[in-house]
Design a protein around this motif. Structure first.
Motif, mmCIF file in Angstrom:
data_model
loop_
_atom_site.group_PDB
_atom_site.id
_atom_site.type_symbol
_atom_site.label_atom_id
_atom_site.label_comp_id
_atom_site.label_asym_id
_atom_site.label_seq_id
_atom_site.Cartn_x
_atom_site.Cartn_y
_atom_site.Cartn_z
ATOM 1 N N MET A 286 -2.852 18.296 -2.829
ATOM 2 C CA MET A 286 -2.057 17.670 -2.291
ATOM 3 C C MET A 286 -1.143 16.631 -3.388
ATOM 4 S SD MET A 286 -1.644 18.207 0.825
ATOM 5 C CE MET A 286 -0.647 17.197 1.242
ATOM 6 N N LYS A 287 -1.849 16.230 -4.470
ATOM 7 C CA LYS A 287 -1.106 15.467 -5.416
ATOM 8 C C LYS A 287 -0.118 16.153 -6.059
ATOM 9 C CE LYS A 287 -4.783 11.968 -6.334
ATOM 10 N NZ LYS A 287 -5.565 11.405 -7.255
ATOM 11 N N LEU B 106 9.265 18.732 2.472
ATOM 12 C CA LEU B 106 7.764 18.652 2.994
ATOM 13 C C LEU B 106 7.684 19.252 4.316
ATOM 14 C CD1 LEU B 106 6.870 14.927 1.694
ATOM 15 C CD2 LEU B 106 5.809 17.338 1.000
ATOM 16 N N SER C 176 13.293 14.757 0.170
ATOM 17 C CA SER C 176 12.075 15.155 -0.096
ATOM 18 C C SER C 176 11.250 15.341 1.287
ATOM 19 C CB SER C 176 11.072 14.112 -0.801
ATOM 20 O OG SER C 176 11.011 12.862 -0.366
ATOM 21 N N ASN C 177 11.688 14.945 2.235
ATOM 22 C CA ASN C 177 11.133 14.805 3.699
ATOM 23 C C ASN C 177 11.635 16.216 4.206
ATOM 24 O OD1 ASN C 177 9.945 12.492 3.891
ATOM 25 N ND2 ASN C 177 11.546 11.400 5.160
ATOM 26 N N VAL D 51 7.257 18.571 -5.145
ATOM 27 C CA VAL D 51 8.469 18.301 -4.372
ATOM 28 C C VAL D 51 9.110 17.202 -4.704
ATOM 29 C CG1 VAL D 51 9.030 17.123 -2.073
ATOM 30 C CG2 VAL D 51 7.070 18.814 -2.179
ATOM 31 N N ASP D 52 8.631 16.091 -5.415
ATOM 32 C CA ASP D 52 9.190 15.107 -5.886
ATOM 33 C C ASP D 52 10.337 15.438 -7.122
ATOM 34 O OD1 ASP D 52 10.022 12.099 -6.118
ATOM 35 O OD2 ASP D 52 9.072 12.350 -8.122
ATOM 36 N N TYR E 120 2.900 17.197 -3.839
ATOM 37 C CA TYR E 120 3.841 16.141 -3.840
ATOM 38 C C TYR E 120 4.539 15.654 -4.918
ATOM 39 C CZ TYR E 120 2.131 14.296 0.706
ATOM 40 O OH TYR E 120 1.687 14.199 2.177
ATOM 41 N N SER E 121 3.883 16.037 -6.108
ATOM 42 C CA SER E 121 4.502 15.796 -7.540
ATOM 43 C C SER E 121 5.498 16.946 -7.661
ATOM 44 C CB SER E 121 3.450 16.036 -8.435
ATOM 45 O OG SER E 121 4.050 15.891 -10.004
#
Length: 236
Positions: free
Chosen positions: A104-105, A126, A122-123, A111-112, A108-109
């Motif tokens: 998950m990290k 996701l 980003s939403n 995606v950012d 998220y990384s």
């Protein structure tokens, strides 16, 4: 001396008598036979007493162990094995949880990074990942779509993705594709999502020219767009 007198004598006394030859060694004599019978009885009794003492010691030893009354040793071994399995399972569960957290990290990384690179919320990214793969980077659809953002093989080639199951590559390729649709439809997110899910060719064939024409799209797309839009506006 009769057998009653012999039976009242101690073992040591009888042994002394036997060694002093006070009694005949003739096995056919009455006294010799009586003596032999009494000695056998005493020896048997001595053996039983010894065995009884060993059993008593064994029982006392068991009582000193940390067991529940009536508990068998094989049952104790079973408990130890169960505890061992429980520990191993706990360790495996912790490791699996740790691996998921690490995954998950990375997501998220990625995606950012893609959000900043392509200027896409980003939403929204996701939301697509949630709907497409539920954050499973190794999933493959029946149609052959791969990874987090469900990239098709032809899209991978266009977007320079060599490994569709690599988190960073998949997200970069998917967001690049999404950004192209957002630009194509002048910033209309709903239209871009329709194109991402069903393809712009399907939209054109079905006469879809605006978000209000969503009803013309396949049922899957009609379900897909509102869900991702909700994630986009409200977060996951």
């Amino acid at each position: 001396m009769g057998i009653d007198s012999l039976s009242t004598m101690s073992k040591d006394q009888l042994l002394a008598l036997e060694s002093n030859k006070s009694y005949s060694d003739d096995n056919n004599s009455e006294d010799g036979l009586q003596f032999a019978l009494v000695m056998k009885a005493l020896m048997d009794n001595s053996k039983k007493t010894s065995e009884g003492n060993e059993k008593l010691q064994g029982m006392q030893s068991l009582q000193n162990t940390q067991t529940t009354p009536g508990q068998r040793l094989d049952y104790m071994q079973m408990i130890l094995n169960d505890n061992s399995n429980s520990i191993n399972n706990t360790s495996i569960s912790s490791l699996a949880s740790q691996t998921n957290d690490d995954t998950m990290k990375k997501i998220y990384s990625a995606v950012d990074e893609a959000s900043k690179r392509y200027g896409v919320n980003s939403n929204l990214i996701l939301g697509i990942i949630k709907q497409e793969s539920d954050f499973n980077p190794t999933v493959t659809s029946g149609a052959g779509a791969m990874g987090l953002m469900q990239l098709m093989p032809e899209n991978c080639k266009e977007d320079g993705v060599n490994d569709a199951y690599d988190i960073e590559q998949n997200v970069q390729g998917g967001v690049k594709q999404l950004k192209g649709y957002i630009d194509k439809y002048n910033g209309d997110i709903a239209m871009a999502l329709m194109a991402y899910n069903a393809g712009p060719g399907t939209m054109q064939k079905r006469g879809v020219s605006s978000a209000e024409n969503l009803y013309k799209m396949p049922k899957e797309t009609q379900d897909y767009v509102p869900k991702v839009m909700s994630y986009y506006k409200n977060g996951i």
